[in-house]
Design a protein around this motif. Structure first.
Motif, PDB file in Angstrom:
ATOM      1  N   TRP A   1       0.840  -1.192   0.000  1.00  0.00           N
ATOM      2  CA  TRP A   1       0.000   0.000   0.000  1.00  0.00           C
ATOM      3  C   TRP A   1       0.878   1.246   0.000  1.00  0.00           C
ATOM      4  O   TRP A   1       0.610   2.213  -0.693  1.00  0.00           O
ATOM      5  CB  TRP A   1      -0.920  -0.015   1.226  1.00  0.00           C
ATOM      6  N   LYS A   2       1.938   1.177   0.786  1.00  0.00           N
ATOM      7  CA  LYS A   2       2.860   2.316   0.897  1.00  0.00           C
ATOM      8  C   LYS A   2       4.280   1.791   1.056  1.00  0.00           C
ATOM      9  O   LYS A   2       4.551   0.940   1.906  1.00  0.00           O
ATOM     10  CB  LYS A   2       2.489   3.178   2.103  1.00  0.00           C
ATOM     11  N   GLU A   3       5.176   2.288   0.232  1.00  0.00           N
ATOM     12  CA  GLU A   3       6.590   1.953   0.374  1.00  0.00           C
ATOM     13  C   GLU A   3       7.152   2.666   1.604  1.00  0.00           C
ATOM     14  O   GLU A   3       6.628   3.685   2.052  1.00  0.00           O
ATOM     15  CB  GLU A   3       7.372   2.392  -0.866  1.00  0.00           C
ATOM     16  N   GLY A   4       8.252   2.135   2.136  1.00  0.00           N
ATOM     17  CA  GLY A   4       8.874   2.760   3.283  1.00  0.00           C
ATOM     18  C   GLY A   4      10.206   2.142   3.606  1.00  0.00           C
ATOM     19  O   GLY A   4      10.644   1.192   2.953  1.00  0.00           O
ATOM     20  N   ARG A   5      10.819   2.668   4.616  1.00  0.00           N
ATOM     21  CA  ARG A   5      12.142   2.198   5.017  1.00  0.00           C
ATOM     22  C   ARG A   5      12.005   1.018   5.970  1.00  0.00           C
ATOM     23  O   ARG A   5      11.312   1.094   6.982  1.00  0.00           O
ATOM     24  CB  ARG A   5      12.904   3.334   5.696  1.00  0.00           C
ATOM     25  N   GLU A   6      12.679  -0.078   5.658  1.00  0.00           N
ATOM     26  CA  GLU A   6      12.650  -1.262   6.505  1.00  0.00           C
ATOM     27  C   GLU A   6      13.496  -1.010   7.753  1.00  0.00           C
ATOM     28  O   GLU A   6      14.617  -0.518   7.670  1.00  0.00           O
ATOM     29  CB  GLU A   6      13.207  -2.475   5.749  1.00  0.00           C
ATOM     30  N   GLY A   7      12.957  -1.354   8.909  1.00  0.00           N
ATOM     31  CA  GLY A   7      13.701  -1.203  10.147  1.00  0.00           C
ATOM     32  C   GLY A   7      14.016  -2.544  10.773  1.00  0.00           C
ATOM     33  O   GLY A   7      13.933  -3.591  10.118  1.00  0.00           O
ATOM     34  N   LYS A   8      14.340  -2.521  12.049  1.00  0.00           N
ATOM     35  CA  LYS A   8      14.706  -3.756  12.746  1.00  0.00           C
ATOM     36  C   LYS A   8      13.783  -4.037  13.923  1.00  0.00           C
ATOM     37  O   LYS A   8      14.044  -4.953  14.697  1.00  0.00           O
ATOM     38  CB  LYS A   8      16.149  -3.656  13.240  1.00  0.00           C
ATOM     39  N   GLY A   9      12.741  -3.264  14.063  1.00  0.00           N
ATOM     40  CA  GLY A   9      11.863  -3.427  15.208  1.00  0.00           C
ATOM     41  C   GLY A   9      10.815  -4.504  15.007  1.00  0.00           C
ATOM     42  O   GLY A   9      10.857  -5.297  14.057  1.00  0.00           O
ATOM     43  N   PRO A  10       9.801  -4.548  15.869  1.00  0.00           N
ATOM     44  CA  PRO A  10       8.740  -5.554  15.797  1.00  0.00           C
ATOM     45  C   PRO A  10       7.843  -5.358  14.580  1.00  0.00           C
ATOM     46  O   PRO A  10       7.826  -4.305  13.946  1.00  0.00           O
ATOM     47  CB  PRO A  10       7.971  -5.339  17.096  1.00  0.00           C
ATOM     48  N   VAL A  11       7.083  -6.392  14.275  1.00  0.00           N
ATOM     49  CA  VAL A  11       6.102  -6.366  13.182  1.00  0.00           C
ATOM     50  C   VAL A  11       4.711  -6.257  13.797  1.00  0.00           C
ATOM     51  O   VAL A  11       4.407  -6.932  14.795  1.00  0.00           O
ATOM     52  CB  VAL A  11       6.208  -7.631  12.306  1.00  0.00           C
ATOM     53  N   ILE A  12       3.891  -5.418  13.218  1.00  0.00           N
ATOM     54  CA  ILE A  12       2.528  -5.193  13.716  1.00  0.00           C
ATOM     55  C   ILE A  12       1.529  -5.665  12.665  1.00  0.00           C
ATOM     56  O   ILE A  12       1.625  -5.296  11.494  1.00  0.00           O
ATOM     57  CB  ILE A  12       2.263  -3.694  13.996  1.00  0.00           C
ATOM     58  N   TYR A  13       0.572  -6.486  13.098  1.00  0.00           N
ATOM     59  CA  TYR A  13      -0.590  -6.794  12.244  1.00  0.00           C
ATOM     60  C   TYR A  13      -1.761  -5.969  12.750  1.00  0.00           C
ATOM     61  O   TYR A  13      -2.232  -6.158  13.871  1.00  0.00           O
ATOM     62  CB  TYR A  13      -0.913  -8.288  12.276  1.00  0.00           C
ATOM     63  N   TRP A  14      -2.219  -5.066  11.913  1.00  0.00           N
ATOM     64  CA  TRP A  14      -3.388  -4.218  12.209  1.00  0.00           C
ATOM     65  C   TRP A  14      -4.627  -4.970  11.741  1.00  0.00           C
ATOM     66  O   TRP A  14      -4.950  -5.012  10.572  1.00  0.00           O
ATOM     67  CB  TRP A  14      -3.206  -2.885  11.498  1.00  0.00           C
ATOM     68  N   MET A  15      -5.299  -5.600  12.666  1.00  0.00           N
ATOM     69  CA  MET A  15      -6.483  -6.408  12.381  1.00  0.00           C
ATOM     70  C   MET A  15      -7.697  -5.497  12.269  1.00  0.00           C
ATOM     71  O   MET A  15      -7.934  -4.653  13.123  1.00  0.00           O
ATOM     72  CB  MET A  15      -6.691  -7.438  13.491  1.00  0.00           C
ATOM     73  N   THR A  16      -8.472  -5.657  11.205  1.00  0.00           N
ATOM     74  CA  THR A  16      -9.709  -4.895  11.066  1.00  0.00           C
ATOM     75  C   THR A  16     -10.862  -5.816  10.692  1.00  0.00           C
ATOM     76  O   THR A  16     -11.729  -6.115  11.499  1.00  0.00           O
ATOM     77  CB  THR A  16      -9.571  -3.766  10.026  1.00  0.00           C
ATOM     78  N   ARG A  17     -10.836  -6.305   9.479  1.00  0.00           N
ATOM     79  CA  ARG A  17     -11.968  -7.047   8.929  1.00  0.00           C
ATOM     80  C   ARG A  17     -11.926  -8.535   9.248  1.00  0.00           C
ATOM     81  O   ARG A  17     -12.973  -9.181   9.348  1.00  0.00           O
ATOM     82  CB  ARG A  17     -11.978  -6.848   7.409  1.00  0.00           C
ATOM     83  N   ASP A  18     -10.748  -9.082   9.387  1.00  0.00           N
ATOM     84  CA  ASP A  18     -10.595 -10.530   9.578  1.00  0.00           C
ATOM     85  C   ASP A  18     -10.205 -10.817  11.012  1.00  0.00           C
ATOM     86  O   ASP A  18      -9.031 -10.906  11.354  1.00  0.00           O
ATOM     87  CB  ASP A  18      -9.592 -11.079   8.577  1.00  0.00           C
ATOM     88  N   GLN A  19     -11.222 -10.961  11.844  1.00  0.00           N
ATOM     89  CA  GLN A  19     -11.053 -11.012  13.290  1.00  0.00           C
ATOM     90  C   GLN A  19     -10.971 -12.456  13.774  1.00  0.00           C
ATOM     91  O   GLN A  19     -11.870 -12.983  14.426  1.00  0.00           O
ATOM     92  CB  GLN A  19     -12.200 -10.249  13.959  1.00  0.00           C
TER      93      GLN A  19
END
Length: 448
Positions: free
Chosen positions: A9-27
């Motif tokens: 959806w949006k390009e960005g700079r890869e970091g080294k921190g945690p990964v987040i899953y933003w749950m909305t529709r698929d609960q």
């Protein structure tokens, strides 16, 4: 996972921190392509993983009926994720603000979210990306064939969409991966006081929760097994008769993502049942449901008169000034105070049970067109009532079902008549020829 299920959806700079899953529709915490994709990213980076859900109050007319069903399902999600060493974080407020705030606070390296074609989710994502410099990826965990893969354009009808989906099903109809216990723990203070949340939630409580259907992934799996074992073989003959218990009753679970449509399709396809019934069910589950996502994805005005096909807009415009024998306002319709006992019963079923029979949803919406001043007014009232009372309101299938009924979306022109023009007409007389209307009305009256 097949790479086409995800997109940037949006390009960005890869970091080294945690990964987040933003749950909305698929609960759900199992058989969730978006969660599996997020975990794959986290495993590659040897990073912690968390699931975040942002709770927005006063969401598109939803009441305690819908919020209660959702929150009880999310409570089960939290328990399941806890067993997998994945924290579940409930944020409160505008998701477009709270999610990026959380991502920045914890210096996340990547953000993954599930796909929705609706304008509200798009607005949240557009708002969220403004304050983020990391990659934002979107995964279609809702459809068997990812929406952007199934077709690159808005499809005219099921007959144009069906061959495209069927051609891709052998590729995409695979078992969803299991989410494993995550080996890189994250000690987040993420516990949710669910009872207090339900008690303090600022939401319309005049539409109460219902008891006939239980929320959550476990209940959804039980409902699927019951449908396959008791109803699937009779589905083709029983599904359009409101006096029979012939429908799957899976739509609330599918709407909230508490069960994967992929799993439902896989289980139904291998079940020993009448071939015509299996075909009819899979047509509704895959082709028709995913056609609704296609419409809302490619037509930004999916809930407006302008979304109707040109022939329907033209014919409805030509009949705007036709005399109406009956006219009702929103309050009268909401109170089931019309001259039509079948319509009143259907409205009552929706108000009391939170789920109107599918055949009657078409009749119900078409009569609103017949009894209101304009197609725009009919559309507004139908969406309001559907989203206020139906457990599966605020859904592409609901918007498209109403647009089919009132504005001929995915349909063809029929014989011209007053008010409807060439939009398909339905009548009480026609309903009586299909099922025992009196028996249905009597059953609904007993709900009181």
């Amino acid at each position: 996972m097949i790479p086409e299920r995800a997109r940037i959806w949006k390009e960005g700079r890869e970091g080294k921190g945690p990964v987040i899953y933003w749950m909305t529709r698929d609960q759900r915490a199992e058989e969730n392509w978006a969660l599996a994709f997020a975990q794959e990213l986290a495993l590659e980076r040897r990073a912690p993983l968390a699931v975040v859900f942002a709770l927005k109050e006063e969401f598109l007319g939803a009441a305690m009926r819908q919020y209660g069903f959702m929150l009880r399902g999310l409570e089960e999600v939290e328990r399941t994720l806890r067993d997998k060493e994945i924290p579940f974080v409930l944020l409160q407020g505008d998701p477009g603000e709270t999610v990026p705030d959380f991502v920045r606070e914890h210096s996340a390296s990547a953000l993954v979210t599930d796909f929705s074609p609706l304008a509200t989710k798009r607005a949240w994502m557009e708002k969220a990306e403004e304050g983020l410099d990391l990659p934002l990826r979107e995964v279609d965990a809702h459809n068997v064939v990812p929406c952007w893969v199934a077709s690159p354009k808005q499809e005219y009808a099921a007959r144009t969409f069906r061959p495209k989906v069927r051609r891709l099903l052998p590729i995409f109809c695979e078992d969803p991966p299991a989410v494993q216990v995550h080996p890189h723990p994250w000690d987040l203070d993420a516990g949710v006081s669910w009872d207090r949340l339900r008690r303090d939630l600022r939401v319309d409580r005049s539409v109460p929760e219902v008891e006939w259907i239980k929320p959550g992934a476990a209940a959804a799996r039980r409902a699927l097994r019951r449908f396959l074992g008791e109803k699937l073989s009779r589905y083709d003959g029983d599904r359009n008769d409101p006096t029979l218990d012939g429908q799957s009753n899976l739509s609330p679970y599918l709407h909230f993502g508490q069960i994967s449509a992929q799993r439902v399709a896989l289980e139904a396809a291998k079940w020993e049942a009448d071939p015509r019934s299996k075909a009819a069910f899979l047509e509704e589950l895959v082709v028709r449901r995913e056609l609704s996502d296609n419409f809302c994805f490619y037509n930004r005005g999916y809930d407006t008169f302008d979304a109707f096909p040109a022939w329907a807009r033209k014919t409805l415009d030509e009949h705007r000034n036709d005399p109406r024998e009956y006219l009702y306002d929103q309050e009268e319709l909401e109170g089931a105070k019309t001259h039509d006992p079948l319509w009143n019963a259907a409205q009552r079923e929706m108000v009391v049970r939170g789920k109107m029979h599918g055949y009657l949803r078409m009749y119900w919406a078409k009569k609103i067109l017949e009894w209101t001043d304009s197609p725009e007014e009919a559309l507004k009232i139908a969406i309001y009532l559907n989203d206020r009372y139906e457990l599966d309101g605020r859904d592409p299938s609901g918007y498209v079902g109403i647009a089919w009924s009132i504005g001929g979306v995915h349909d063809r022109a029929w014989k011209e008549r007053e008010i409807f023009g060439k939009v398909r007409y339905m009548s009480l007389r026609g309903a009586r020829s299909k099922f025992d209307v009196g028996s249905y009305i009597e059953r609904i009256e007993s709900l009181d």
